[in-house]
Design a protein around this motif. Structure first.
Motif, PDB file in Angstrom:
ATOM      1  N   LYS A 162       0.835  -1.211   0.000  1.00  0.00           N
ATOM      2  CA  LYS A 162       0.000   0.000   0.000  1.00  0.00           C
ATOM      3  C   LYS A 162       0.869   1.260   0.000  1.00  0.00           C
ATOM      4  O   LYS A 162       0.608   2.210  -0.740  1.00  0.00           O
ATOM      5  CB  LYS A 162      -0.925  -0.021   1.231  1.00  0.00           C
ATOM      6  CG  LYS A 162      -1.828   1.191   1.357  1.00  0.00           C
ATOM      7  CD  LYS A 162      -2.594   1.135   2.665  1.00  0.00           C
ATOM      8  CE  LYS A 162      -3.274   2.465   2.948  1.00  0.00           C
ATOM      9  NZ  LYS A 162      -3.889   2.505   4.290  1.00  0.00           N
ATOM     10  N   GLU A 163       1.919   1.252   0.820  1.00  0.00           N
ATOM     11  CA  GLU A 163       2.835   2.408   0.872  1.00  0.00           C
ATOM     12  C   GLU A 163       3.511   2.632  -0.478  1.00  0.00           C
ATOM     13  O   GLU A 163       3.682   3.776  -0.916  1.00  0.00           O
ATOM     14  CB  GLU A 163       3.903   2.177   1.948  1.00  0.00           C
ATOM     15  CG  GLU A 163       3.386   2.207   3.369  1.00  0.00           C
ATOM     16  CD  GLU A 163       4.456   1.801   4.376  1.00  0.00           C
ATOM     17  OE1 GLU A 163       5.661   1.813   4.020  1.00  0.00           O
ATOM     18  OE2 GLU A 163       4.082   1.449   5.511  1.00  0.00           O
ATOM     19  N   CYS A 164       3.892   1.542  -1.140  1.00  0.00           N
ATOM     20  CA  CYS A 164       4.556   1.666  -2.443  1.00  0.00           C
ATOM     21  C   CYS A 164       3.632   2.298  -3.478  1.00  0.00           C
ATOM     22  O   CYS A 164       4.038   3.200  -4.220  1.00  0.00           O
ATOM     23  CB  CYS A 164       5.016   0.291  -2.939  1.00  0.00           C
ATOM     24  SG  CYS A 164       6.394  -0.406  -2.027  1.00  0.00           S
ATOM     25  N   PHE A 165       2.381   1.827  -3.548  1.00  0.00           N
ATOM     26  CA  PHE A 165       1.442   2.400  -4.515  1.00  0.00           C
ATOM     27  C   PHE A 165       1.153   3.862  -4.189  1.00  0.00           C
ATOM     28  O   PHE A 165       1.010   4.696  -5.094  1.00  0.00           O
ATOM     29  CB  PHE A 165       0.139   1.593  -4.541  1.00  0.00           C
ATOM     30  CG  PHE A 165       0.278   0.241  -5.184  1.00  0.00           C
ATOM     31  CD1 PHE A 165       0.773   0.111  -6.479  1.00  0.00           C
ATOM     32  CD2 PHE A 165      -0.076  -0.917  -4.502  1.00  0.00           C
ATOM     33  CE1 PHE A 165       0.901  -1.133  -7.085  1.00  0.00           C
ATOM     34  CE2 PHE A 165       0.046  -2.160  -5.096  1.00  0.00           C
ATOM     35  CZ  PHE A 165       0.535  -2.270  -6.387  1.00  0.00           C
ATOM     36  N   ALA A 166       1.086   4.181  -2.901  1.00  0.00           N
ATOM     37  CA  ALA A 166       0.846   5.578  -2.504  1.00  0.00           C
ATOM     38  C   ALA A 166       1.986   6.475  -2.984  1.00  0.00           C
ATOM     39  O   ALA A 166       1.748   7.581  -3.496  1.00  0.00           O
ATOM     40  CB  ALA A 166       0.692   5.671  -0.983  1.00  0.00           C
ATOM     41  N   LYS A 167       3.227   6.000  -2.858  1.00  0.00           N
ATOM     42  CA  LYS A 167       4.383   6.789  -3.311  1.00  0.00           C
ATOM     43  C   LYS A 167       4.403   6.920  -4.828  1.00  0.00           C
ATOM     44  O   LYS A 167       4.774   7.974  -5.365  1.00  0.00           O
ATOM     45  CB  LYS A 167       5.678   6.153  -2.805  1.00  0.00           C
ATOM     46  CG  LYS A 167       5.882   6.362  -1.302  1.00  0.00           C
ATOM     47  CD  LYS A 167       7.102   5.609  -0.780  1.00  0.00           C
ATOM     48  CE  LYS A 167       7.278   5.841   0.716  1.00  0.00           C
ATOM     49  NZ  LYS A 167       8.357   5.020   1.298  1.00  0.00           N
ATOM     50  N   ALA A 168       4.007   5.865  -5.523  1.00  0.00           N
ATOM     51  CA  ALA A 168       3.933   5.944  -6.988  1.00  0.00           C
ATOM     52  C   ALA A 168       2.891   6.975  -7.407  1.00  0.00           C
ATOM     53  O   ALA A 168       3.115   7.768  -8.344  1.00  0.00           O
ATOM     54  CB  ALA A 168       3.596   4.576  -7.571  1.00  0.00           C
ATOM     55  N   LEU A 169       1.760   6.994  -6.709  1.00  0.00           N
ATOM     56  CA  LEU A 169       0.678   7.924  -7.064  1.00  0.00           C
ATOM     57  C   LEU A 169       1.002   9.371  -6.706  1.00  0.00           C
ATOM     58  O   LEU A 169       0.475  10.291  -7.329  1.00  0.00           O
ATOM     59  CB  LEU A 169      -0.617   7.495  -6.362  1.00  0.00           C
ATOM     60  CG  LEU A 169      -1.304   6.253  -6.961  1.00  0.00           C
ATOM     61  CD1 LEU A 169      -2.415   5.766  -6.057  1.00  0.00           C
ATOM     62  CD2 LEU A 169      -1.839   6.553  -8.354  1.00  0.00           C
ATOM     63  N   ASP A 174      -2.480   9.974 -12.030  1.00  0.00           N
ATOM     64  CA  ASP A 174      -3.506   9.494 -12.964  1.00  0.00           C
ATOM     65  C   ASP A 174      -3.112   8.206 -13.669  1.00  0.00           C
ATOM     66  O   ASP A 174      -3.718   7.836 -14.682  1.00  0.00           O
ATOM     67  CB  ASP A 174      -3.825  10.574 -14.013  1.00  0.00           C
ATOM     68  CG  ASP A 174      -4.535  11.770 -13.393  1.00  0.00           C
ATOM     69  OD1 ASP A 174      -5.270  11.566 -12.405  1.00  0.00           O
ATOM     70  OD2 ASP A 174      -4.361  12.891 -13.888  1.00  0.00           O
ATOM     71  N   ASN A 175      -2.123   7.495 -13.133  1.00  0.00           N
ATOM     72  CA  ASN A 175      -1.693   6.247 -13.752  1.00  0.00           C
ATOM     73  C   ASN A 175      -2.616   5.112 -13.288  1.00  0.00           C
ATOM     74  O   ASN A 175      -2.669   4.791 -12.107  1.00  0.00           O
ATOM     75  CB  ASN A 175      -0.244   5.944 -13.353  1.00  0.00           C
ATOM     76  CG  ASN A 175       0.321   4.743 -14.074  1.00  0.00           C
ATOM     77  OD1 ASN A 175      -0.209   3.649 -13.975  1.00  0.00           O
ATOM     78  ND2 ASN A 175       1.422   4.943 -14.787  1.00  0.00           N
ATOM     79  N   THR A 176      -3.365   4.513 -14.233  1.00  0.00           N
ATOM     80  CA  THR A 176      -4.354   3.488 -13.854  1.00  0.00           C
ATOM     81  C   THR A 176      -3.694   2.265 -13.206  1.00  0.00           C
ATOM     82  O   THR A 176      -4.302   1.594 -12.369  1.00  0.00           O
ATOM     83  CB  THR A 176      -5.167   3.023 -15.079  1.00  0.00           C
ATOM     84  OG1 THR A 176      -4.269   2.591 -16.097  1.00  0.00           O
ATOM     85  CG2 THR A 176      -6.044   4.135 -15.604  1.00  0.00           C
ATOM     86  N   GLU A 177      -2.436   1.977 -13.588  1.00  0.00           N
ATOM     87  CA  GLU A 177      -1.735   0.818 -13.019  1.00  0.00           C
ATOM     88  C   GLU A 177      -1.551   0.974 -11.513  1.00  0.00           C
ATOM     89  O   GLU A 177      -1.777   0.046 -10.741  1.00  0.00           O
ATOM     90  CB  GLU A 177      -0.377   0.677 -13.713  1.00  0.00           C
ATOM     91  CG  GLU A 177       0.317  -0.628 -13.444  1.00  0.00           C
ATOM     92  CD  GLU A 177       1.613  -0.785 -14.245  1.00  0.00           C
ATOM     93  OE1 GLU A 177       2.495  -1.504 -13.778  1.00  0.00           O
ATOM     94  OE2 GLU A 177       1.737  -0.163 -15.333  1.00  0.00           O
TER      95      GLU A 177
END
Length: 482
Positions: A162-169, A174-177
């Protein structure tokens, strides 16, 4: 006196440890079910799932852990080929993890020069992208792939994913991945009682809706959103989403399996079974599919009441029990660590069929597991405790298991049920014998757990009256008085 080693191999290892790739992330051989993960990754590749390059990358890591380094190299070459073909403009940003994996595999093969070659490539790529270590760059593509890898490894890594996806976002909102990844990990964490995410079951909904805003044809987002809306009793929209997803991707196992779960929970068991069997033809090793089939057959088992061997209802009951056992066992065949729920369901089915020794064998093995999610261990303690209490008539063992579940500091439904069983047992014992020191000690412990120090002290003192010198009670009293 420690002397620093400066051999070429040690110096290379220092550089490799700086990389961001599967070999430096947390999942290791001891904490994941390798065979199951290998099957799942191979299935995603065979079905041409999204993010195929990531599956090859993670499969190479699994191969290396299994000692299959040549296979690992071939899978990394496939990942590189896919990235060159499908992400020409982003190739350098997306190849960082693959090159890191290449370096590590060559290191494990003793090919230090080749490993250094990939470090040199990474240095050329990463210097313009990062102010940090010269062999990596913390960019959304790295955070995102790490998130998906952790998410597919084991439930113990969901919070980190979850932390990784939060940092990516943060860097690429707006990246759907990454949105889909964040929504998926929220969806899974919301299903665990005791997590902060479980307190608000609608968090993942907005992320799945956002994916569908950006990509209206994403069937996975449709079925996962439908399952959440079903839980929130928004059934009309949920039904439309599932039907739409099946129209768009009726041959995608991941869509079929979640659609089947939706129909099972709606009560359409036969439809769920048809979809699961269809998906199972495509991915025969899927733990999820076998578990869901077992649950479908068990839901039909509830209506089989007869005990006469000549009665057709009894014969149907035996047939359903065997189907449940077959599919539950298949579900944990390659996942002895992570598939706790299928094993508990298998044990429960054995109890229904009167196979107590088989159930006991399952519980004994599960109780010994370490480093698993806390609510999973609490579920084990609860189910094993109830088995000891009702089938084996061993109150001592049952109380010990319920206590173990309660002492795990994680506020799940299972912990509350362990606590309730302890309280019921203690009250029942004290109605028969008000001097039962063990029951008094249990009541004292539960008061202590609730922070009611006066009552806890009172009950520990009473317990000591009838069990003088009990070290556990003396120690607890000392802590309370301090």
């Amino acid at each position: 006196m420690n002397i620093m080693s400066n051999t070429p191999e040690d110096l290379l290892k220092e550089k490799l440890d700086q990389l961001q790739c599967h070999f430096t992330w947390r999942p290791q051989k001891e904490t994941i079910d390798l065979e199951d993960l290998m099957y799942r990754l191979q299935d995603s590749i065979d079905m041409n799932m999204k993010y195929e390059d990531q599956s090859y990358n993670q499969l190479a890591f699994v191969n290396c852990l299994q000692g299959k380094c040549e296979e690992a190299i071939q899978h990394l070459k496939e990942a590189e080929k896919i990235l060159r073909e499908n992400h020409k403009d982003e190739f350098e940003r997306r190849i960082i993890i693959t090159y890191g994996n290449f370096a590590w595999v060559h290191y494990h093969m003793g090919q230090l020069t080749k490993a250094q070659t990939y470090l040199d490539k990474l240095e050329m790529i990463c210097k313009p992208l990062s102010d940090g270590p010269c062999y990596t760059a913390m960019i959304p593509e790295v955070y995102g792939e790490k998130g998906w890898s952790l998410l597919s490894s084991a439930a113990e890594y969901y919070e980190e994913a979850k932390e990784c996806f939060a940092k990516a976002l943060e860097q690429d909102p707006d990246n759907t991945e990454w949105i889909m990844g964040y929504g998926t990990v929220l969806f899974r964490l919301e299903a665990f009682s005791g997590t902060p995410e479980s307190c608000d079951q609608s968090q993942s909904v907005k992320y799945f809706r956002r994916v569908l805003e950006l990509d209206p044809d994403d069937a996975m987002a449709m079925v996962l959103l439908a399952l959440k809306l079903q839980r929130l009793r928004q059934n009309e929209e949920a039904n439309e989403l599932v039907e739409q997803a099946l129209q768009k991707n009726s041959d995608l196992p991941y869509v079929l399996r979640y659609a089947a779960k939706y129909y099972r929970q709606r009560g359409s068991v036969e439809k769920a079974i048809r979809l699961l069997k269809q998906a199972l033809e495509l991915t025969p090793h899927s733990c999820f599919l076998h578990h869901q089939l077992g649950l479908c057959y068990r839901s039909k088992l509830k209506y089989s009441r007869s005990r006469s061997p000549r009665n057709p209802e009894f014969q149907q009951k035996v047939k359903l029990i065997n189907l449940c056992k077959y599919h539950f066992e298949k579900a944990f065949e390659h996942r002895p660590r992570s598939a706790v729920k299928p094993q508990l369901d298998f044990a429960d089915t054995c109890i229904i069929g009167g196979e107590y020794s088989r159930a006991e064998e399952i519980y004994s093995r599960l109780v010994e597991l370490v480093d698993i999610r806390p609510e999973n261990m609490q579920s084990i303690c609860l189910e094993a405790g109830l088995f000891e209490l009702h089938q084996k008539k061993s109150e001592t063992n049952a109380v010990s298991l319920f206590l173990k579940g309660v002492k795990i500091e994680y506020n799940s439904r299972e912990r509350k049920k362990c606590r309730m069983n302890l309280l019921e047992w203690a009250d029942r014992k004290l109605r028969v014998n008000a001097h039962d020191s063990k029951a008094l000690g249990i009541k004292a412990f539960l008061y202590q757990l609730d922070g009611i120090k006066g009552k806890a002290t009172e009950y520990f003192e009473k317990a000591l009256e009838f069990d003088p010198g009990n070290e556990q009670y003396v120690s607890a009293l000392s802590q309370l008085r301090i």
